[in-house]
Design a protein around this motif. Structure first.
Motif, short mmCIF file in Angstrom:
data_model
loop_
_atom_site.label_atom_id
_atom_site.label_comp_id
_atom_site.label_asym_id
_atom_site.label_seq_id
_atom_site.Cartn_x
_atom_site.Cartn_y
_atom_site.Cartn_z
N VAL A 134 0.86 -1.18 0.00
CA VAL A 134 0.00 0.00 0.00
C VAL A 134 0.90 1.24 0.00
CG1 VAL A 134 -1.70 1.32 1.32
CG2 VAL A 134 -1.89 -1.17 1.20
N LEU A 135 0.62 2.17 -0.90
CA LEU A 135 1.40 3.40 -1.00
C LEU A 135 0.80 4.53 -0.15
CD1 LEU A 135 2.00 3.37 -4.86
CD2 LEU A 135 3.50 2.49 -3.06
N LYS A 136 -0.53 4.58 -0.11
CA LYS A 136 -1.24 5.61 0.65
C LYS A 136 -2.72 5.27 0.64
CE LYS A 136 -1.85 8.56 -3.40
NZ LYS A 136 -1.57 9.85 -4.03
N LEU A 137 -3.47 5.98 1.45
CA LEU A 137 -4.93 5.89 1.45
C LEU A 137 -5.51 7.25 1.12
CD1 LEU A 137 -5.61 3.83 4.70
CD2 LEU A 137 -5.38 2.99 2.36
N PHE A 138 -6.73 7.24 0.65
CA PHE A 138 -7.46 8.47 0.39
C PHE A 138 -8.87 8.27 0.93
CE2 PHE A 138 -10.12 11.40 -1.94
CZ PHE A 138 -9.36 12.56 -1.94
N TYR A 139 -9.35 9.20 1.77
CA TYR A 139 -10.68 9.11 2.36
C TYR A 139 -11.57 10.22 1.86
CZ TYR A 139 -8.99 5.80 5.87
OH TYR A 139 -8.47 4.70 6.51
N GLU A 140 -12.84 9.87 1.66
CA GLU A 140 -13.90 10.84 1.40
C GLU A 140 -14.98 10.63 2.44
OE1 GLU A 140 -15.61 10.65 -2.48
OE2 GLU A 140 -13.78 11.28 -3.48
N ALA A 141 -15.71 11.68 2.74
CA ALA A 141 -16.81 11.57 3.70
C ALA A 141 -17.90 12.56 3.33
CB ALA A 141 -16.31 11.87 5.11
N TYR A 142 -19.10 12.22 3.70
CA TYR A 142 -20.19 13.19 3.67
C TYR A 142 -20.15 13.82 5.06
CZ TYR A 142 -24.83 15.22 3.46
OH TYR A 142 -25.88 16.10 3.50
N ALA A 143 -19.39 14.91 5.19
CA ALA A 143 -19.02 15.47 6.49
C ALA A 143 -20.21 15.81 7.39
CB ALA A 143 -18.10 16.68 6.31
N PRO A 144 -21.25 16.50 6.91
CA PRO A 144 -22.35 16.83 7.83
C PRO A 144 -22.99 15.58 8.45
CG PRO A 144 -22.54 18.13 5.83
CD PRO A 144 -21.46 17.10 5.59
N MET A 145 -23.19 14.56 7.64
CA MET A 145 -23.78 13.34 8.15
C MET A 145 -22.79 12.57 9.02
SD MET A 145 -25.54 10.28 6.03
CE MET A 145 -27.00 9.54 6.68
N ALA A 146 -21.52 12.59 8.65
CA ALA A 146 -20.50 11.90 9.44
C ALA A 146 -20.44 12.48 10.85
CB ALA A 146 -19.14 12.01 8.75
N VAL A 147 -20.42 13.79 10.96
CA VAL A 147 -20.36 14.44 12.27
C VAL A 147 -21.63 14.13 13.07
CG1 VAL A 147 -20.32 16.69 13.43
CG2 VAL A 147 -18.73 16.22 11.55
N LYS A 148 -22.77 14.15 12.41
CA LYS A 148 -24.04 13.82 13.08
C LYS A 148 -23.99 12.39 13.64
CE LYS A 148 -29.01 13.62 12.22
NZ LYS A 148 -30.08 13.78 11.23
N GLU A 149 -23.49 11.45 12.85
CA GLU A 149 -23.40 10.06 13.30
C GLU A 149 -22.39 9.91 14.44
OE1 GLU A 149 -25.30 7.37 12.45
OE2 GLU A 149 -26.49 8.84 11.37
N MET A 150 -21.31 10.66 14.38
CA MET A 150 -20.32 10.63 15.46
C MET A 150 -20.95 11.13 16.77
SD MET A 150 -17.19 12.12 13.25
CE MET A 150 -15.61 11.39 13.53
N HIS A 151 -21.75 12.16 16.69
CA HIS A 151 -22.43 12.67 17.88
C HIS A 151 -23.43 11.64 18.44
CE1 HIS A 151 -20.88 16.67 18.65
NE2 HIS A 151 -20.87 16.89 17.34
N LYS A 152 -24.07 10.88 17.56
CA LYS A 152 -24.96 9.81 18.03
C LYS A 152 -24.16 8.77 18.81
CE LYS A 152 -28.41 9.92 14.32
NZ LYS A 152 -28.96 9.14 13.19
N ILE A 153 -22.97 8.45 18.33
CA ILE A 153 -22.10 7.51 19.03
C ILE A 153 -21.75 8.06 20.41
CG2 ILE A 153 -19.82 6.39 19.02
CD1 ILE A 153 -20.10 6.39 15.88
N CYS A 154 -21.41 9.34 20.48
CA CYS A 154 -21.10 9.97 21.77
C CYS A 154 -22.28 9.85 22.73
CB CYS A 154 -20.73 11.43 21.58
SG CYS A 154 -19.16 11.69 20.72
N HIS A 155 -23.48 10.09 22.22
CA HIS A 155 -24.68 10.00 23.05
C HIS A 155 -24.84 8.59 23.63
CE1 HIS A 155 -28.74 10.86 24.45
NE2 HIS A 155 -29.12 9.73 23.86
N THR A 156 -24.65 7.59 22.78
CA THR A 156 -24.77 6.20 23.23
C THR A 156 -23.69 5.88 24.26
OG1 THR A 156 -25.72 5.57 21.11
CG2 THR A 156 -24.84 3.78 22.49
N ILE A 157 -22.49 6.36 24.04
CA ILE A 157 -21.39 6.16 25.01
C ILE A 157 -21.81 6.71 26.37
CG2 ILE A 157 -19.08 6.98 25.65
CD1 ILE A 157 -18.36 6.67 22.63
N ARG A 158 -22.35 7.90 26.39
CA ARG A 158 -22.74 8.52 27.66
C ARG A 158 -23.86 7.76 28.36
NH1 ARG A 158 -19.78 12.52 28.49
NH2 ARG A 158 -18.82 13.70 26.80
#
Length: 148
Positions: free
Chosen positions: A45-69
């Protein structure tokens, strides 16, 4: 208690992210750092490249935080995912969670990375010496993005 969830085009720095969750109230900071390795299935592997749908990604990350709490006694939570090019050895994801005692933080970090990989809309392209390929994530629960 603070939840910090970001998709970033800049290099992720574990020391800075740990400083964001650190607090004299908490005796532990548990982390997960996912870095680009130099091989996959016998190919270099030489490198990786990531793409994201940022608004939805951040929203999903916050859901994970909520579940953690709901499940663990934790302090501050930080979840960062890099987008764009990620060279060998560089972090693509960092999760840091402070807690009074280590067990809650360690279990929460384990849950967080598993849930991030399963639910956050981020796509990875691996570059090899003989070409590149968009990689699916076996743990992914959202619809896989098709690339040509």
């Amino acid at each position: 208690m603070t939840d910090i969830c970001k998709v970033s085009e800049t290099v992720l720095k574990v020391e800075e992210i740990c400083a964001e969750v650190g607090d004299p109230t908490y005796g532990a900071i548990s982390t997960f750092i996912g870095v680009t390795r130099n091989h996959h299935n016998g190919k270099k592997v030489l490198k990786l490249f990531y793409e994201a749908y940022a608004p939805m990604a951040v929203k999903e990350m916050h859901k994970i935080c909520h579940t953690i709490r709901e499940r663990w006694d934790v302090g501050n939570v930080a979840m960062y995912h890099k987008v764009g090019e990620v060279p060998i050895g560089e972090a693509s994801v960092i999760i840091a969670i402070s807690s009074v005692h280590r067990l809650d933080g360690l279990e929460a970090v384990h849950f967080a990375i598993d849930e991030l990989k399963a639910s956050v809309p981020v796509w990875k392209k691996e570059y090899y010496e003989d070409g590149s390929v968009w990689k699916g994530n076996a743990e992914c629960r959202h619809h896989e993005r098709k690339h040509k």
